[in-house]
Write a protein that holds these residues in place. Structure first.
Motif, PDB file in Angstrom:
ATOM      1  N   LEU A  90       0.871  -1.176   0.000  1.00  0.00           N
ATOM      2  CA  LEU A  90       0.000   0.000   0.000  1.00  0.00           C
ATOM      3  C   LEU A  90       0.905   1.221   0.000  1.00  0.00           C
ATOM      4  CD1 LEU A  90      -1.758  -2.380   1.396  1.00  0.00           C
ATOM      5  CD2 LEU A  90      -3.274  -0.492   2.007  1.00  0.00           C
ATOM      6  N   SER A 127      -3.957   6.308  13.865  1.00  0.00           N
ATOM      7  CA  SER A 127      -4.397   5.078  13.205  1.00  0.00           C
ATOM      8  C   SER A 127      -3.408   3.937  13.410  1.00  0.00           C
ATOM      9  CB  SER A 127      -4.574   5.337  11.714  1.00  0.00           C
ATOM     10  OG  SER A 127      -3.335   5.692  11.154  1.00  0.00           O
ATOM     11  N   GLN A 128      -2.334   4.193  14.127  1.00  0.00           N
ATOM     12  CA  GLN A 128      -1.312   3.157  14.279  1.00  0.00           C
ATOM     13  C   GLN A 128      -1.039   2.799  15.741  1.00  0.00           C
ATOM     14  OE1 GLN A 128       2.015   4.103  11.639  1.00  0.00           O
ATOM     15  NE2 GLN A 128       0.580   4.961  10.176  1.00  0.00           N
ATOM     16  N   THR A 142       2.525  -2.667   4.439  1.00  0.00           N
ATOM     17  CA  THR A 142       2.257  -1.255   4.706  1.00  0.00           C
ATOM     18  C   THR A 142       3.452  -0.613   5.398  1.00  0.00           C
ATOM     19  OG1 THR A 142       1.398  -1.325   6.962  1.00  0.00           O
ATOM     20  CG2 THR A 142      -0.164  -1.874   5.200  1.00  0.00           C
ATOM     21  N   GLY A 143       3.449   0.705   5.409  1.00  0.00           N
ATOM     22  CA  GLY A 143       4.513   1.453   6.091  1.00  0.00           C
ATOM     23  C   GLY A 143       4.113   1.809   7.508  1.00  0.00           C
ATOM     24  N   VAL A 181       0.972   7.510  14.635  1.00  0.00           N
ATOM     25  CA  VAL A 181      -0.208   8.386  14.541  1.00  0.00           C
ATOM     26  C   VAL A 181      -1.418   7.632  15.109  1.00  0.00           C
ATOM     27  CG1 VAL A 181       0.467   9.827  12.562  1.00  0.00           C
ATOM     28  CG2 VAL A 181      -0.505   7.575  12.152  1.00  0.00           C
ATOM     29  N   VAL A 230      -0.408  -0.652  -4.605  1.00  0.00           N
ATOM     30  CA  VAL A 230      -1.719  -0.051  -4.837  1.00  0.00           C
ATOM     31  C   VAL A 230      -1.704   1.328  -4.179  1.00  0.00           C
ATOM     32  CG1 VAL A 230      -2.720  -1.212  -2.808  1.00  0.00           C
ATOM     33  CG2 VAL A 230      -4.226  -0.352  -4.577  1.00  0.00           C
ATOM     34  N   HIS A 231      -2.243   2.309  -4.893  1.00  0.00           N
ATOM     35  CA  HIS A 231      -2.331   3.659  -4.340  1.00  0.00           C
ATOM     36  C   HIS A 231      -3.771   4.150  -4.403  1.00  0.00           C
ATOM     37  CE1 HIS A 231      -1.507   7.779  -3.360  1.00  0.00           C
ATOM     38  NE2 HIS A 231      -2.137   8.159  -4.460  1.00  0.00           N
ATOM     39  N   PHE A 232      -4.225   4.720  -3.296  1.00  0.00           N
ATOM     40  CA  PHE A 232      -5.570   5.282  -3.251  1.00  0.00           C
ATOM     41  C   PHE A 232      -5.499   6.802  -3.295  1.00  0.00           C
ATOM     42  CE2 PHE A 232      -5.725   1.220  -0.996  1.00  0.00           C
ATOM     43  CZ  PHE A 232      -6.756   0.591  -1.658  1.00  0.00           C
ATOM     44  N   ILE A 242       6.587   9.229   3.514  1.00  0.00           N
ATOM     45  CA  ILE A 242       7.985   8.800   3.660  1.00  0.00           C
ATOM     46  C   ILE A 242       8.062   7.289   3.900  1.00  0.00           C
ATOM     47  CG2 ILE A 242      10.047   9.017   5.130  1.00  0.00           C
ATOM     48  CD1 ILE A 242       9.019  11.876   5.798  1.00  0.00           C
ATOM     49  N   MET A 299      -9.348   0.321   2.788  1.00  0.00           N
ATOM     50  CA  MET A 299      -8.125   0.245   1.961  1.00  0.00           C
ATOM     51  C   MET A 299      -7.578  -1.176   1.974  1.00  0.00           C
ATOM     52  SD  MET A 299      -5.583   3.360   2.718  1.00  0.00           S
ATOM     53  CE  MET A 299      -5.948   5.059   2.401  1.00  0.00           C
ATOM     54  N   SER A 318       5.914   4.404   3.387  1.00  0.00           N
ATOM     55  CA  SER A 318       5.557   3.253   2.551  1.00  0.00           C
ATOM     56  C   SER A 318       6.582   2.927   1.447  1.00  0.00           C
ATOM     57  CB  SER A 318       4.138   3.379   1.999  1.00  0.00           C
ATOM     58  OG  SER A 318       3.899   4.641   1.492  1.00  0.00           O
ATOM     59  N   ASP A 350      -2.864  13.829   0.719  1.00  0.00           N
ATOM     60  CA  ASP A 350      -3.084  12.387   0.611  1.00  0.00           C
ATOM     61  C   ASP A 350      -4.569  12.128   0.847  1.00  0.00           C
ATOM     62  OD1 ASP A 350      -1.969   9.600   0.588  1.00  0.00           O
ATOM     63  OD2 ASP A 350      -2.934   9.539   2.545  1.00  0.00           O
ATOM     64  N   CYS A 351      -5.064  11.020   0.332  1.00  0.00           N
ATOM     65  CA  CYS A 351      -6.497  10.756   0.494  1.00  0.00           C
ATOM     66  C   CYS A 351      -6.884  10.608   1.957  1.00  0.00           C
ATOM     67  CB  CYS A 351      -6.928   9.544  -0.311  1.00  0.00           C
ATOM     68  SG  CYS A 351      -6.450   7.996   0.410  1.00  0.00           S
TER      69      CYS A 351
END
Ligand code: ATP
Ligand code: MG
Length: 396
Positions: A187, A299-300, A290-291, A297, A211-213, A192, A272, A194, A347-348
């Motif tokens: 992804l 989400s991590q 994934t990175g 953050v 894959v990029h969204f 920086i 995603m 991924s 970014d999305c």
């Protein structure tokens, strides 16, 4: 004797592979050959667990070394001088090399180290080194021996057929040859992390696709170009690969409409992952990459990562999970992706960003939110809408 430049390529971890060793070495030699295909008069041969590359003198040694250094599985490279395996020939080659260094760089001191791979040779390694050193000292009146801090440390690698003299061991990336460890779908965002994560999995021999969204028109055409530039930079090492580009906006709009705002980040991430999983199943990729990085953050967080993982069956590989940001940045600079990554395009993930994202999502709540939309149809439609661009390695 062959009039081309010679390079000794060492195989690092490949050498530890027991029964599979010939397979790994062959894959490595193939990769080296492939990367050097635009050079003329090149020969790549395996011998004694090493790879010997010969290239026409018309090509600068640094260029050939830089090319070989991109091959995963290479631990180091030495531009070398080849001689017959007898004392006089070796000494003469050493003298010529030292004289050339004295004329070019003004070296004043040297030291010779030797290793006798051919044990039938009558002179043992330490004595070989001192005899070559003594002959060179006699022939080069301006040079002295310094065993502690020589200006030039000359290695003699004595082998049965030929011997090799070299002064440098230029490090490669190590790892394992591409194509020896399955295929993963990475992804790839414009950030920086991924590109570094993609590089690191490929370094372990995994073939990659990406894959990029995006959220066009909320994200710009320039943001997409940035990702393509990053993908090309990664392709320098990973070889040619496909980048699948998907507009996530239809999914995001529905999520905004039907689900709690503070869950947007985790919900988007789960979608995603599932869309990526669908693409992976159609492109024969066995894992997702994934990175992500623990705690970086909202989400991590550990809780978020667990809820993210629950969305998919495929294993999710996160090579950067325990890195500090400074370490990731250093790696990004080393592989040449950093400058592109820091270009300020949206970014999305930053579209519809919640003011207060949940940092400890509860799976029960997330599943309840997702039950308000037809996830399966959304995922299938998004995966089917992908545009695929093939990335070719380019000088970057
Ligand atoms: P990065 O530097 O890789 O963007 P980040 O610290 O900004 O990472 P997030 O934006 O939370 O982290 O994304 C975490 C991971 O999710 C990324 O490393 C990447 O693998 C994936 N990801 C994020 N945004 C996208 C995107 N637009 N397209 C594809 N994958 C993405
Ligand atoms: Mg990001």
């Amino acid at each position: 004797m062959d009039d081309r430049n010679v390079f000794i390529v060492r195989c690092g971890e490949v050498a530890l592979k027991g029964m599979n060793k010939p397979y790994f070495e062959r894959m490595l030699a193939e990769r080296v050959k492939k990367l050097l295909r635009r050079y003329e008069n090149v020969d790549v041969a395996r011998r004694d667990g090493l790879i010997f590359v010969r290239a026409d003198k018309a090509h600068a040694r640094e260029d050939v070394v830089a090319e070989i250094a991109k091959v995963f599985g290479v631990s180091s490279i030495s531009p070398a001088v080849e001689t017959a395996s007898d004392l006089d020939a070796i000494a003469n080659a050493a003298i010529a090399l030292l004289r050339e260094r004295a004329a070019r760089d003004g070296i004043k001191t040297f030291k010779v180290e030797a290793k006798r791979a051919d044990k039938s040779f009558p002179i043992k390694s330490p004595e070989l080194a001192s005899r070559v050193g003594a002959l060179a000292l006699r022939a080069c009146a301006d040079l002295k021996v310094d065993v502690h801090k020589p200006d030039c440390l000359l290695f003699v690698d004595l082998r049965k057929e030929n011997s090799y003299l070299y002064e440098q061991k230029i490090p490669g990336f190590g790892g394992l040859p591409l194509g020896t460890n399955g295929k993963g779908l990475s992804l790839l965002s414009g950030g920086i992390d991924s590109p570094v994560a993609t590089f690191m999995m490929a370094r372990r021999g995994m073939r990659v696709e990406a894959v990029h969204f995006h959220s066009f028109p909320y994200t710009s055409e320039r943001a997409r170009e940035k990702v393509e530039t990053l993908a090309r930079a990664v392709a320098v090492y990973c070889g040619r690969f496909d980048l699948h580009v998907i507009n996530l906006l239809p999914v995001q709009e529905l999520l905004v409409e039907r689900c709690p705002e503070e869950e947007m980040t985790i919900l988007v991430r789960r979608f995603m992952m599932r869309i990526a999983e669908r693409v992976a199943s159609e492109t024969a990729c066995g894992v997702l990459i994934t990175g992500e990085n623990l705690g970086q953050v909202a989400s991590q967080t550990a809780e978020s990562l667990i809820v993210t993982d629950e969305a998919v069956k495929l294993p999710v590989m996160r090579p950067l999970i325990a890195f500090d940001k400074a370490e990731i940045i250093a790696k990004a600079k080393e592989i040449g992706t950093y400058e592109t990554s820091i270009l300020p395009y949206e970014d999305c993930c930053t579209v519809f960003l919640p003011k207060h994202p949940v940092t400890k999502p509860k799976l029960k709540n997330i599943l309840l939110s997702e039950s308000k939309l037809d996830a399966e149809t959304l995922i299938a439609a998004a995966a089917a809408s992908r545009e695929t661009v093939t990335m070719y390695p380019q000088d970057f």
